[in-house]
Structure formats: structure tokens, C-alpha cells
Design a protein around this motif. Structure first.
Motif, PDB file in Angstrom:
ATOM      1  N   GLU A 174     -23.994  20.419 -18.073  1.00  0.00           N
ATOM      2  CA  GLU A 174     -22.563  20.694 -17.915  1.00  0.00           C
ATOM      3  C   GLU A 174     -21.725  19.796 -18.816  1.00  0.00           C
ATOM      4  OE1 GLU A 174     -22.620  22.157 -13.211  1.00  0.00           O
ATOM      5  OE2 GLU A 174     -22.346  20.030 -13.740  1.00  0.00           O
ATOM      6  N   ALA A 175     -22.176  18.565 -19.004  1.00  0.00           N
ATOM      7  CA  ALA A 175     -21.468  17.635 -19.887  1.00  0.00           C
ATOM      8  C   ALA A 175     -21.486  18.141 -21.327  1.00  0.00           C
ATOM      9  CB  ALA A 175     -22.101  16.248 -19.811  1.00  0.00           C
ATOM     10  N   LEU A 176     -22.662  18.589 -21.781  1.00  0.00           N
ATOM     11  CA  LEU A 176     -22.780  19.084 -23.157  1.00  0.00           C
ATOM     12  C   LEU A 176     -21.928  20.330 -23.355  1.00  0.00           C
ATOM     13  CD1 LEU A 176     -24.032  18.874 -25.936  1.00  0.00           C
ATOM     14  CD2 LEU A 176     -26.026  20.136 -25.075  1.00  0.00           C
ATOM     15  N   LYS A 177     -21.970  21.237 -22.390  1.00  0.00           N
ATOM     16  CA  LYS A 177     -21.174  22.456 -22.494  1.00  0.00           C
ATOM     17  C   LYS A 177     -19.689  22.132 -22.534  1.00  0.00           C
ATOM     18  CE  LYS A 177     -20.863  27.107 -20.540  1.00  0.00           C
ATOM     19  NZ  LYS A 177     -21.408  28.033 -19.524  1.00  0.00           N
ATOM     20  N   TRP A 178     -19.263  21.172 -21.719  1.00  0.00           N
ATOM     21  CA  TRP A 178     -17.853  20.779 -21.694  1.00  0.00           C
ATOM     22  C   TRP A 178     -17.431  20.237 -23.057  1.00  0.00           C
ATOM     23  CZ3 TRP A 178     -14.390  17.093 -22.800  1.00  0.00           C
ATOM     24  CH2 TRP A 178     -13.124  17.206 -22.225  1.00  0.00           C
ATOM     25  N   ILE A 179     -18.244  19.374 -23.640  1.00  0.00           N
ATOM     26  CA  ILE A 179     -17.906  18.772 -24.938  1.00  0.00           C
ATOM     27  C   ILE A 179     -17.841  19.828 -26.034  1.00  0.00           C
ATOM     28  CG2 ILE A 179     -18.743  17.226 -26.757  1.00  0.00           C
ATOM     29  CD1 ILE A 179     -19.853  15.438 -24.511  1.00  0.00           C
ATOM     30  N   VAL A 180     -18.831  20.726 -26.062  1.00  0.00           N
ATOM     31  CA  VAL A 180     -18.822  21.776 -27.084  1.00  0.00           C
ATOM     32  C   VAL A 180     -17.589  22.664 -26.929  1.00  0.00           C
ATOM     33  CG1 VAL A 180     -20.003  23.819 -27.952  1.00  0.00           C
ATOM     34  CG2 VAL A 180     -21.324  21.772 -27.385  1.00  0.00           C
ATOM     35  N   ASN A 181     -17.324  23.120 -25.717  1.00  0.00           N
ATOM     36  CA  ASN A 181     -16.238  24.078 -25.491  1.00  0.00           C
ATOM     37  C   ASN A 181     -14.851  23.463 -25.635  1.00  0.00           C
ATOM     38  OD1 ASN A 181     -18.150  25.996 -25.023  1.00  0.00           O
ATOM     39  ND2 ASN A 181     -17.636  26.340 -22.883  1.00  0.00           N
ATOM     40  N   HIS A 182     -14.711  22.196 -25.325  1.00  0.00           N
ATOM     41  CA  HIS A 182     -13.390  21.572 -25.370  1.00  0.00           C
ATOM     42  C   HIS A 182     -13.141  20.764 -26.644  1.00  0.00           C
ATOM     43  CE1 HIS A 182     -13.605  22.521 -21.082  1.00  0.00           C
ATOM     44  NE2 HIS A 182     -12.297  22.419 -21.065  1.00  0.00           N
ATOM     45  N   GLN A 183     -14.213  20.270 -27.260  1.00  0.00           N
ATOM     46  CA  GLN A 183     -14.022  19.322 -28.354  1.00  0.00           C
ATOM     47  C   GLN A 183     -14.590  19.787 -29.694  1.00  0.00           C
ATOM     48  OE1 GLN A 183     -12.291  16.278 -27.618  1.00  0.00           O
ATOM     49  NE2 GLN A 183     -12.063  16.411 -29.827  1.00  0.00           N
ATOM     50  N   LEU A 184     -15.845  20.210 -29.696  1.00  0.00           N
ATOM     51  CA  LEU A 184     -16.524  20.482 -30.960  1.00  0.00           C
ATOM     52  C   LEU A 184     -16.282  21.882 -31.503  1.00  0.00           C
ATOM     53  CD1 LEU A 184     -20.029  18.889 -30.251  1.00  0.00           C
ATOM     54  CD2 LEU A 184     -17.945  17.779 -31.091  1.00  0.00           C
ATOM     55  N   ALA A 185     -16.273  22.877 -30.614  1.00  0.00           N
ATOM     56  CA  ALA A 185     -16.332  24.265 -31.067  1.00  0.00           C
ATOM     57  C   ALA A 185     -14.999  24.950 -31.327  1.00  0.00           C
ATOM     58  CB  ALA A 185     -17.129  25.095 -30.053  1.00  0.00           C
ATOM     59  N   PRO A 186     -13.902  24.635 -30.615  1.00  0.00           N
ATOM     60  CA  PRO A 186     -12.698  25.474 -30.738  1.00  0.00           C
ATOM     61  C   PRO A 186     -12.240  25.732 -32.166  1.00  0.00           C
ATOM     62  CG  PRO A 186     -12.450  23.974 -28.898  1.00  0.00           C
ATOM     63  CD  PRO A 186     -13.719  23.581 -29.593  1.00  0.00           C
ATOM     64  N   THR A 187     -12.029  24.684 -32.943  1.00  0.00           N
ATOM     65  CA  THR A 187     -11.525  24.872 -34.308  1.00  0.00           C
ATOM     66  C   THR A 187     -12.591  25.462 -35.211  1.00  0.00           C
ATOM     67  OG1 THR A 187      -9.916  23.080 -34.085  1.00  0.00           O
ATOM     68  CG2 THR A 187     -10.564  23.699 -36.319  1.00  0.00           C
ATOM     69  N   VAL A 188     -13.833  24.990 -35.078  1.00  0.00           N
ATOM     70  CA  VAL A 188     -14.930  25.473 -35.918  1.00  0.00           C
ATOM     71  C   VAL A 188     -15.132  26.978 -35.740  1.00  0.00           C
ATOM     72  CG1 VAL A 188     -17.427  25.354 -36.277  1.00  0.00           C
ATOM     73  CG2 VAL A 188     -16.113  23.248 -35.966  1.00  0.00           C
ATOM     74  N   LEU A 189     -15.112  27.444 -34.506  1.00  0.00           N
ATOM     75  CA  LEU A 189     -15.340  28.864 -34.236  1.00  0.00           C
ATOM     76  C   LEU A 189     -14.158  29.725 -34.648  1.00  0.00           C
ATOM     77  CD1 LEU A 189     -16.965  28.614 -30.680  1.00  0.00           C
ATOM     78  CD2 LEU A 189     -18.140  28.951 -32.865  1.00  0.00           C
ATOM     79  N   ALA A 190     -12.947  29.293 -34.288  1.00  0.00           N
ATOM     80  CA  ALA A 190     -11.763  30.120 -34.553  1.00  0.00           C
ATOM     81  C   ALA A 190     -11.491  30.259 -36.044  1.00  0.00           C
ATOM     82  CB  ALA A 190     -10.550  29.541 -33.835  1.00  0.00           C
ATOM     83  N   ARG A 191     -11.640  29.169 -36.790  1.00  0.00           N
ATOM     84  CA  ARG A 191     -11.371  29.285 -38.231  1.00  0.00           C
ATOM     85  C   ARG A 191     -12.421  30.160 -38.908  1.00  0.00           C
ATOM     86  NH1 ARG A 191     -12.436  22.934 -39.443  1.00  0.00           N
ATOM     87  NH2 ARG A 191     -14.675  22.961 -39.852  1.00  0.00           N
ATOM     88  N   SER A 192     -13.662  30.124 -38.411  1.00  0.00           N
ATOM     89  CA  SER A 192     -14.701  31.002 -38.955  1.00  0.00           C
ATOM     90  C   SER A 192     -14.394  32.456 -38.651  1.00  0.00           C
ATOM     91  CB  SER A 192     -16.070  30.618 -38.379  1.00  0.00           C
ATOM     92  OG  SER A 192     -16.442  29.315 -38.764  1.00  0.00           O
ATOM     93  N   ALA A 193     -13.921  32.721 -37.428  1.00  0.00           N
ATOM     94  CA  ALA A 193     -13.553  34.089 -37.051  1.00  0.00           C
ATOM     95  C   ALA A 193     -12.369  34.573 -37.877  1.00  0.00           C
ATOM     96  CB  ALA A 193     -13.223  34.147 -35.564  1.00  0.00           C
ATOM     97  N   PHE A 194     -11.416  33.691 -38.131  1.00  0.00           N
ATOM     98  CA  PHE A 194     -10.257  34.019 -38.960  1.00  0.00           C
ATOM     99  C   PHE A 194     -10.705  34.361 -40.387  1.00  0.00           C
ATOM    100  CE2 PHE A 194      -6.808  32.256 -41.782  1.00  0.00           C
ATOM    101  CZ  PHE A 194      -5.902  33.273 -41.572  1.00  0.00           C
ATOM    102  N   TYR A 195     -11.573  33.528 -40.940  1.00  0.00           N
ATOM    103  CA  TYR A 195     -12.104  33.757 -42.288  1.00  0.00           C
ATOM    104  C   TYR A 195     -12.826  35.101 -42.354  1.00  0.00           C
ATOM    105  CZ  TYR A 195     -15.030  32.876 -46.455  1.00  0.00           C
ATOM    106  OH  TYR A 195     -15.662  32.950 -47.672  1.00  0.00           O
ATOM    107  N   GLN A 196     -13.621  35.385 -41.336  1.00  0.00           N
ATOM    108  CA  GLN A 196     -14.351  36.651 -41.287  1.00  0.00           C
ATOM    109  C   GLN A 196     -13.401  37.843 -41.268  1.00  0.00           C
ATOM    110  OE1 GLN A 196     -18.225  37.556 -38.929  1.00  0.00           O
ATOM    111  NE2 GLN A 196     -16.558  38.016 -37.518  1.00  0.00           N
ATOM    112  N   ASP A 197     -12.328  37.747 -40.482  1.00  0.00           N
ATOM    113  CA  ASP A 197     -11.340  38.823 -40.427  1.00  0.00           C
ATOM    114  C   ASP A 197     -10.688  39.041 -41.781  1.00  0.00           C
ATOM    115  OD1 ASP A 197     -11.841  39.267 -37.780  1.00  0.00           O
ATOM    116  OD2 ASP A 197     -10.019  38.314 -37.033  1.00  0.00           O
TER     117      ASP A 197
END
Length: 292
Positions: free
Chosen positions: A64-87
């Protein structure tokens, strides 16, 4: 682990998101292939051990700790900017165009969406050398990719680009995702100036940038980057970015802020994962621009 810890952690975030979900903000099936099992485990363990740096009040299991860190800290910008680039790519992608990925790190676009197209990956020589070895180890084909090892703060990258069959008379699509954080304002302006002089009219540019107001999450990422030897050097206001692009011959087609980013890239995912949502940082914006 490799020298570029920031790139490794970004790759880990994309890989973790793909491996631990059945629907995605951004689907990257290759990211985890670019990491060794040991690296993936070491990053996971390091993040778990640092949970109270990210969330002092956290209580729960290691998973749960790892999931929290990925979802709140590591992934938001990395995922969204990649999705934006893909679009943006899907709207403008054509086989005869050139695709330039600046600060390519462990980005996997060249081997998925851009597979078989004319791609140039541009990053520091040590990063490029490391990337090539990872691609070989993962048995990922890269024959269509030109690798340019250089320092972007210098002018040498443009001459290396031409030596690798870059053609100024062909429309290009340039990605600067995750890059301008680590360039001074002068160096980012210089990069835009060189691009303007060397890309054909009608060429495209996509990037993200940090705004003047700083969120708690971005502050934590800044501290992480500093610890990894990557200093974040600049923040911008929206009108400052618009004026800068215009001064270098680029006109904005899309300029996304927090509310739009949330709606486009997180609402649907979060409706399906209401117990563990991913929330974008409030101080990151995305730009898609075209050379006039």
C-alpha cells in the motif's frame, strides 16, 4: 542502478502503473522491460522505505505504501504528459515526418507508437550508451532510431543531428517532455531559438513546464531530483511561456492547465479506481505548439 536516477524512477513509475492495473492513464507495455529485475526491486524498496518522507501520516502495508507513492508522487506527471504527447502525435503523425525526442532517457515511444518511423533520440552520451545496452538486453528493435549523445546546453547537438541524416526540409515533431525543468531560462530560450532556425515551417513542439506556484508534490520531486544530482532550474508563468514561444516563432495550439489535465487524463481512470485515484500536480502545465 544506472547513472540517471531520475530517468530510472520515471521508467519505474510507467512500468509499475502498467503492471498493476488493467486500465491506464497511459499504457506503456515496454517501460518495465528497460529495467532489470534488480533495479525494479531496488526502486520499489527504496520508495517503500521513504514513505514517511512523502507522507508522514501514512499507515498501511508495504504494498500500500508503494502504491501510494507511485499514484501520488511518481506517476501523475509522468503518465499525463505521456498521454498528452500521444494525443498530439495521433493528431499529426505521418510516416514521412521526423520525430525528435529531446532528453529521451528511458522513454519508450520510439519502440511503440513511433515504431518504424524516422526517430532521433537526443540525450547525454552516458544516457544514450546506457539506453542502447538496455534495448539490446530487452531484444527491442531500434534500427529506425538515430541516437545523438550530447549536452543540450551546447550547440553541438544540432551538427550531430545533421550528421545523422536529419533533413531541415521535412516537417518535424519535437518532444521536450520533462526537460525544461532542468534547463535554465536562458538555455531553454537558446534551445527554442536553435529549433526555430532548423525546423521546417509547420513543425510541431510539445513540452511540459513547472509554473511559478509550487505544489507540495513538486517540492518533494525537486528534493528527489536534487538528491539524484539533477537540479531543477526554472519555473514559468503561463503568459511568460506564450511570449517566449512567440519570440522564437512558435504559436501555441494547446495550453493545458490542472483542470483540463485532470478532466482529460484522470477522470475516467479515477472513476474506475476510486479507492486509489491518481491526482495531477497543480503546478504543471502542458504545451503543444506549431512553428509559424
Amino acid at each position: 542502478m544506472g547513472k540517471n536516477l531520475t530517468s530510472l524512477v520515471s521508467c519505474f513509475a510507467r512500468g509499475y502503473h502498467y503492471l498493476n492495473n488493467d486500465s491506464w492513464v497511459f499504457e506503456d507495455a515496454l517501460a518495465h522491460c528497460l529495467l532489470t529485475k534488480q533495479e525494479y526491486q531496488e526502486i520499489s524498496q527504496s520508495m517503500i522505505e521513504g514513505i514517511h518522507f512523502f507522507n508522514p501520516q501514512f499507515e498501511g502495508t508495504k504494498e500500500e505504501a508503494l502504491k501510494w507513492i507511485v499514484n501520488h508522487q511518481l506517476a501523475p506527471t509522468v503518465l499525463a504528459r505521456s498521454a498528452f504527447y500521444q494525443d498530439c502525435l495521433k493528431q499529426k503523425m505521418e510516416r514521412e515526418r521526423q520525430y525528435l525526442i529531446f532528453g529521451s532517457g528511458l522513454d519508450s515511444f520510439a519502440y511503440s507508437l513511433l515504431k518504424g518511423l524516422n526517430v532521433f533520440e537526443i540525450d547525454r552520451p552516458d544516457v544514450i550508451k546506457d539506453k542502447l545496452q538496455r534495448l539490446k538486453n530487452a531484444h527491442i528493435d531500434y534500427d529506425h532510431v538515430h541516437f545523438i549523445g550530447c549536452q543540450l546546453e551546447d550547440d553541438d547537438w544540432i551538427s550531430q543531428l545533421y550528421k545523422n541524416n536529419y533533413c531541415q526540409d521535412v516537417i518535424s515533431f519535437s518532444s521536450l517532455l520533462g526537460l525544461c525543468y532542468y534547463l535554465s531560462k536562458d538555455d531553454f530560450s537558446k534551445l527554442l531559438c536553435i529549433l526555430n532556425k532548423n525546423v521546417k515551417e509547420g513543425s510541431y513542439l510539445v513540452f511540459d513546464y513547472p509554473c511559478d506556484h509550487q505544489s507540495r508534490e513538486s517540492l518533494k520531486n525537486k528534493q528527489l531530483a536534487s538528491g539524484a544530482g539533477d537540479s531543477m532550474k526554472a519555473k514559468y508563468q503561463h503568459d511568460e511561456i506564450e511570449k517566449l514561444l512567440l519570440s522564437h516563432g512558435f504559436e501555441i495550439e494547446k495550453h493545458l492547465d490542472y483542470d483540463v489535465i485532470t478532466h482529460l487524463y484522470f477522470d475516467e481512470y479515477n472513476q474506475c479506481h476510486y479507492d486509489s485515484p491518481i491526482i495531477p500536480f497543480q503546478d504543471i502545465s502542458y504545451v503543444f505548439a506549431r512553428k509559424r
